[in-house]
Design a protein around this motif. Structure first.
Motif, PDB file in Angstrom:
ATOM      1  N   GLY A   1       0.839  -1.102   0.009  1.00 23.01           N
ATOM      2  CA  GLY A   1       0.117  -0.016  -0.139  1.00 23.01           C
ATOM      3  C   GLY A   1       0.926   1.160  -0.113  1.00 23.01           C
ATOM      4  N   VAL A   2       1.854   1.382  -0.786  1.00 19.78           N
ATOM      5  CA  VAL A   2       2.804   2.402  -0.803  1.00 19.78           C
ATOM      6  C   VAL A   2       2.042   3.400  -2.000  1.00 19.78           C
ATOM      7  CG1 VAL A   2       5.014   3.406  -1.344  1.00 19.78           C
ATOM      8  CG2 VAL A   2       4.755   1.305  -0.266  1.00 19.78           C
ATOM      9  N   ASP A   3       2.000   4.695  -1.645  1.00 16.15           N
ATOM     10  CA  ASP A   3       1.505   5.742  -2.657  1.00 16.15           C
ATOM     11  C   ASP A   3       2.635   6.259  -3.806  1.00 16.15           C
ATOM     12  OD1 ASP A   3      -1.188   5.561  -1.779  1.00 16.15           O
ATOM     13  OD2 ASP A   3      -0.410   6.178   0.147  1.00 16.15           O
ATOM     14  N   VAL A   4       3.663   6.467  -3.147  1.00 11.55           N
ATOM     15  CA  VAL A   4       4.777   7.084  -3.890  1.00 11.55           C
ATOM     16  C   VAL A   4       5.942   6.179  -3.730  1.00 11.55           C
ATOM     17  CG1 VAL A   4       5.968   8.930  -5.210  1.00 11.55           C
ATOM     18  CG2 VAL A   4       3.539   9.276  -4.151  1.00 11.55           C
ATOM     19  N   THR A   5       6.628   5.359  -4.769  1.00 13.75           N
ATOM     20  CA  THR A   5       7.664   4.647  -4.363  1.00 13.75           C
ATOM     21  C   THR A   5       8.960   5.517  -5.255  1.00 13.75           C
ATOM     22  OG1 THR A   5       6.926   2.645  -4.007  1.00 13.75           O
ATOM     23  CG2 THR A   5       9.174   2.563  -4.830  1.00 13.75           C
ATOM     24  N   VAL A   6      10.028   5.900  -4.670  1.00 12.70           N
ATOM     25  CA  VAL A   6      11.035   6.756  -5.146  1.00 12.70           C
ATOM     26  C   VAL A   6      12.170   5.782  -5.386  1.00 12.70           C
ATOM     27  CG1 VAL A   6      12.483   8.799  -4.704  1.00 12.70           C
ATOM     28  CG2 VAL A   6      10.237   8.879  -3.963  1.00 12.70           C
ATOM     29  N   ALA A   7      12.592   5.862  -6.611  1.00 17.20           N
ATOM     30  CA  ALA A   7      13.748   4.716  -6.850  1.00 17.20           C
ATOM     31  C   ALA A   7      14.891   5.545  -8.067  1.00 17.20           C
ATOM     32  CB  ALA A   7      13.220   3.404  -7.518  1.00 17.20           C
ATOM     33  N   GLY A   8      15.975   4.942  -8.058  1.00 18.73           N
ATOM     34  CA  GLY A   8      16.939   5.616  -8.771  1.00 18.73           C
ATOM     35  C   GLY A   8      17.635   4.445  -9.570  1.00 18.73           C
ATOM     36  N   SER A   9      18.411   4.763 -10.604  1.00 15.89           N
ATOM     37  CA  SER A   9      19.041   3.637 -11.556  1.00 15.89           C
ATOM     38  C   SER A   9      20.260   3.007 -11.146  1.00 15.89           C
ATOM     39  CB  SER A   9      19.303   4.340 -12.763  1.00 15.89           C
ATOM     40  OG  SER A   9      20.181   5.462 -12.915  1.00 15.89           O
ATOM     41  N   GLN A  10      21.124   3.733 -10.174  1.00 16.84           N
ATOM     42  CA  GLN A  10      22.381   3.343 -10.048  1.00 16.84           C
ATOM     43  C   GLN A  10      22.797   2.200  -8.978  1.00 16.84           C
ATOM     44  OE1 GLN A  10      20.979   6.084  -9.114  1.00 16.84           O
ATOM     45  NE2 GLN A  10      22.058   7.251  -7.593  1.00 16.84           N
TER      46      GLN A  10
END
Ligand SMILES: Cc1ncc(COP(=O)(O)O)c(C=O)c1O
Length: 400
Positions: A186-195
């Motif tokens: 139930g996460v509303d915004v997941t923040v991620a990165g490529s590296q």
């Protein structure tokens, strides 16, 4: 340049697999062409399996910091209260950003050795009868400390409090390395990165967005332009972007997704868990202390190791870089000089881990840091016995 491969054992950017490098090394195409549209759709759809979501994912040509900002400015309004937990350097930076953007941050303090506390978050939310807290923001894997917060438990704490706040999670050093489920948790915004777990060079970052966050974005009033989800999602329908995308990194992303899905995400997580456990056994055998004070929150992406009193982690890192051409992560802000961080995530295998730990052990010796010799044997034992176990399971399956 030193002969042989440099050992890049910081907890991101991680080693980029040759397959991904070769995929990137192609002519840049017209980003308004049908061929690009197909590439765009392919990566946007493929990413859903990595984030474990059915919802949309936005890709920015930006580092992870951009995706932090995107999460906040799309869903929140000036003066909104956000509940954050101090887990280390990165949670502190996200918190500072929220303040600069005009949000009112309610910070649960921490000692940088533990994850975000589900109980404390639940208690804050229960006390917020008027529902003035609009978002709960948590860093899943705190890269500065090697501590992984318990996201599913935090979700349950939010639900128990019956609180409508949005749930935002930074997975920059956990996605594709440590189990993570955007929809199920139930996460509303997941923040991620490529590296990091995605094994790409730096330069792409992501927001996975729930329906609830999309609805919140319709009335959110923080200024947004470059980060606005709406034009992105509209163009993404046909695989395009409202501005020039990082085309060659998207070639790499397509390859990285294929590699991760071929290995199987659960196998990727198990590989990271095995390497992390082997690393911890060696750290203990050296007689050194792991920074993370809560065993159920040990990170599978990296291990932060405390230096014995009177010894400087940056000096050890310098000796190891000069003697063995290996980069280790430094201690950040209040941990500077006090810890070094061993990255064991991304495109990584048993022998790379063995080499990494040998480099650290030889470095401890060269730098005169007190430790027990032959600690590496503990990792080798673990790797060999876990491999034996896996091979036996495989044989049993073959005979079943
Ligand atoms: C957990 C976490 N969050 C945020 C960031 C910031 O991302 P970037 O440096 O890509 O802007 C990092 C960077 O390492 C990170 O590890």
């Amino acid at each position: 340049m030193a002969p042989g491969r440099h050992f890049l054992q910081i907890p991101g950017p991680t080693n980029v697999p040759d397959r991904v490098l070769r995929a990137i090394d192609r002519p840049t195409i017209d980003h308004r062409s049908p061929e690009f549209g197909r590439l765009g759709r392919e990566v946007l759809d493929g990413l859903k399996q990595i984030f474990r979501t059915e919802g949309p994912i936005v890709i920015y040509p930006a580092s992870g910091t951009g995706a932090w900002e995107a999460a906040l400015v799309n869903a929140l309004s000036p003066g909104d209260r956000v509940l954050m937990s101090e887990t280390g350097h990165f949670s502190s930076l996200w918190c500072e950003m929220a303040g600069r953007l005009g949000l009112e941050v309610d910070l649960i303090p921490g000692d940088w050795r533990r994850g975000a506390d589900p109980e404390a978050i639940g208690a804050k939310l229960e006390g917020d009868r008027g529902h003035t807290i609009k978002a709960v923001c948590v860093v899943h894997n705190e890269t500065s400390t090697g501590v992984t917060s318990r996201i599913a438990e935090i979700r349950r704490a939010i639900d128990r409090a019956g609180h409508p706040a949005l749930f935002m999670v930074d997975t920059i050093s956990s996605l594709a390395s440590i189990d993570y489920r955007h929809d199920e948790w139930g996460v509303d915004v997941t923040v991620a990165g490529s590296q990091k777990g995605l094994m790409l060079p730096p330069g792409l970052s992501f927001n996975a967005v729930s329906d609830k966050a999309l609805r919140a974005s319709e009335s959110a009033r923080l200024p947004r332009s470059y980060w606005d989800w709406r034009p992105m999602l509209a163009s993404n329908e046909a695989g395009f972007f409202p501005y020039t995308p990082a085309t060659n990194l998207l070639y790499g992303l397509r390859e990285a997704i294929a590699m991760l899905l071929k290995e199987g995400l659960d196998n990727v997580f198990a590989r990271h868990a095995r390497h992390a456990e082997a690393t911890r056994r060696t750290v203990r055998a050296w007689g050194l202390e792991i920074l993370c004070a809560e065993p159920r929150e040990y990170s599978n992406s990296l291990t932060a190791v405390l230096m014995p009193q009177g010894h400087d982690a940056d000096e050890l890192r310098r000796v190891i870089l000069e003697a063995f051409d290996m980069s280790l992560g430094s201690g950040l802000t209040k941990l500077q000089g006090k810890v070094f961080r061993i990255g064991h995530l991304g495109d990584f295998n048993d022998l790379m881990l063995a080499g990494t730990l040998c480099g650290v052990e030889m470095g401890l010796r060269l730098a005169g840091v007190p430790h027990q010799a032959n600690g590496v044997a503990a990792a080798l034992d673990h790797l060999a016995s876990a491999t034996q176990g896996a091979a036996a399971d495989e044989r049993l399956r073959a005979h079943a």
